[in-house]
Design an enzyme around this catalytic site. Structure first.
Site, PDB file in Angstrom:
ATOM      1  N   ALA A  53      24.795 -15.659 -64.621  1.00  0.00           N
ATOM      2  CA  ALA A  53      25.583 -15.833 -65.834  1.00  0.00           C
ATOM      3  C   ALA A  53      26.098 -14.459 -66.279  1.00  0.00           C
ATOM      4  O   ALA A  53      25.603 -13.421 -65.837  1.00  0.00           O
ATOM      5  CB  ALA A  53      24.736 -16.471 -66.927  1.00  0.00           C
ATOM      6  N   GLY A  78      22.157 -18.131 -63.142  1.00  0.00           N
ATOM      7  CA  GLY A  78      23.016 -19.294 -63.318  1.00  0.00           C
ATOM      8  C   GLY A  78      23.723 -19.696 -62.037  1.00  0.00           C
ATOM      9  O   GLY A  78      24.011 -20.877 -61.826  1.00  0.00           O
ATOM     10  N   GLU A 112      21.284 -21.816 -60.241  1.00  0.00           N
ATOM     11  CA  GLU A 112      21.146 -23.107 -60.908  1.00  0.00           C
ATOM     12  C   GLU A 112      22.352 -24.008 -60.634  1.00  0.00           C
ATOM     13  O   GLU A 112      22.209 -25.229 -60.522  1.00  0.00           O
ATOM     14  CB  GLU A 112      20.944 -22.902 -62.406  1.00  0.00           C
ATOM     15  CG  GLU A 112      19.593 -22.266 -62.702  1.00  0.00           C
ATOM     16  CD  GLU A 112      19.337 -22.068 -64.178  1.00  0.00           C
ATOM     17  OE1 GLU A 112      18.407 -22.686 -64.721  1.00  0.00           O
ATOM     18  OE2 GLU A 112      20.083 -21.279 -64.795  1.00  0.00           O
ATOM     19  N   GLU A 132      15.611 -14.459 -64.311  1.00  0.00           N
ATOM     20  CA  GLU A 132      15.783 -14.513 -65.765  1.00  0.00           C
ATOM     21  C   GLU A 132      14.645 -13.889 -66.574  1.00  0.00           C
ATOM     22  O   GLU A 132      14.916 -13.158 -67.558  1.00  0.00           O
ATOM     23  CB  GLU A 132      16.013 -15.959 -66.221  1.00  0.00           C
ATOM     24  CG  GLU A 132      17.413 -16.497 -65.971  1.00  0.00           C
ATOM     25  CD  GLU A 132      17.579 -17.145 -64.616  1.00  0.00           C
ATOM     26  OE1 GLU A 132      18.557 -17.885 -64.416  1.00  0.00           O
ATOM     27  OE2 GLU A 132      16.720 -16.903 -63.731  1.00  0.00           O
TER      28      GLU A 132
END
Length: 254
Positions: free
Chosen positions: A69, A112, A115, A135
């Site tokens: 992300a 991200g 994911e 993370e």
């Protein structure tokens, strides 16, 4: 794939193909980091695929799937942003698309990016693939699906190494636990994705859609959902035509 022949400010490029749709993350200047604009563009792509179901391929660009992300953006997000489920919402929507989704995971797929790959139905990698969830090292958790989806994909012991100890899996390691369905040279990645998409597209479309729905249904929904889905398929012309063709081919071989 290097996208060098087109100047664009769009974070996601959507390419219509004969039997599938390619959704390409395109923020090479930040290694395809997933920001809010990317999320919104992915929602637009999902809207199209929900209205007109097709096999989808999600790919990165410039040798990277998605390095995570957008940290600069994440740093400024607060409680309300987390509760809104910005990333978890789009990844869940991708997971629920009517037709299968194939992730082409070249290079880094972290945070991200990982994911997003977990939310897809298939993942094809290259020798350069690196996939994991760092993370907690940034003071947060993998809250967009990895905390539960990764355990379903690879089992609890390895999932805990990735999620709690920051282990990043190489292509060979991910292939060994079937997190990657296949590993191919980088210059063959697009072709491998297209071949898999073609195999899926050759099946009866409604049968694929209902099989995917049945596969992801809760255990207590079975066998009812299987019976209802089969009842729908038994009434289709596609079923009749395909079975008739099968019987005719068998007669010809006698």
């Amino acid at each position: 794939m290097n996208v060098t022949d087109k100047e664009t400010l769009d974070p996601v490029l959507v390419e219509e193909r004969e039997d599938h749709v390619v959704i390409r993350l395109y923020r090479p200047e930040v290694r395809n980091a997933i920001d809010l604009a990317t999320v919104e563009a992915l929602h637009d792509a999902c809207n199209r695929l929900e209205k007109e179901p097709a096999v989808a391929i999600i790919a990165g660009s410039d040798g990277i799937f998605a390095a995570g992300a957008d940290i600069a953006e994440l740093r400024d997000r607060r409680r309300e942003d987390a509760l809104a489920g910005i990333n978890s919402g789009i990844f869940d929507r991708i997971h629920r698309l009517p037709m299968p989704v194939i992730a082409l995971v070249d290079g880094y797929a972290l945070g991200g990016g990982a994911e997003l790959a977990y939310a897809c139905d298939f993942r094809i990698g290259t020798p350069a693939t690196k996939i994991g969830n760092p993370e907690p090292g940034l003071g947060i958790l993998a809250a967009a699906g990895a905390a539960w989806r990764l355990r379903e994909l690879v089992g609890e012991p390895l999932a805990k190494e990735v999620l709690l100890a920051g282990r990043v899996l190489t292509a060979d390691e991910a292939l060994a636990v079937r997190l990657l369905n296949q590993v191919v040279p980088a210059d063959e990645l697009e072709e491998a994705g297209q071949q898999l998409a073609a195999r899926i597209a050759a099946q009866a479309p409604l049968a694929v859609r209902l099989t995917k729905s049945a596969f992801h249904a809760p255990r207590d929904a079975h066998p009812l959902i299987d019976n209802v889905a089969q009842a729908v398929l038994f009434e289709t012309q596609d079923k009749h035509d395909r079975m008739t063709a099968f019987i005719e081919r068998r007669k010809e071989k006698r």
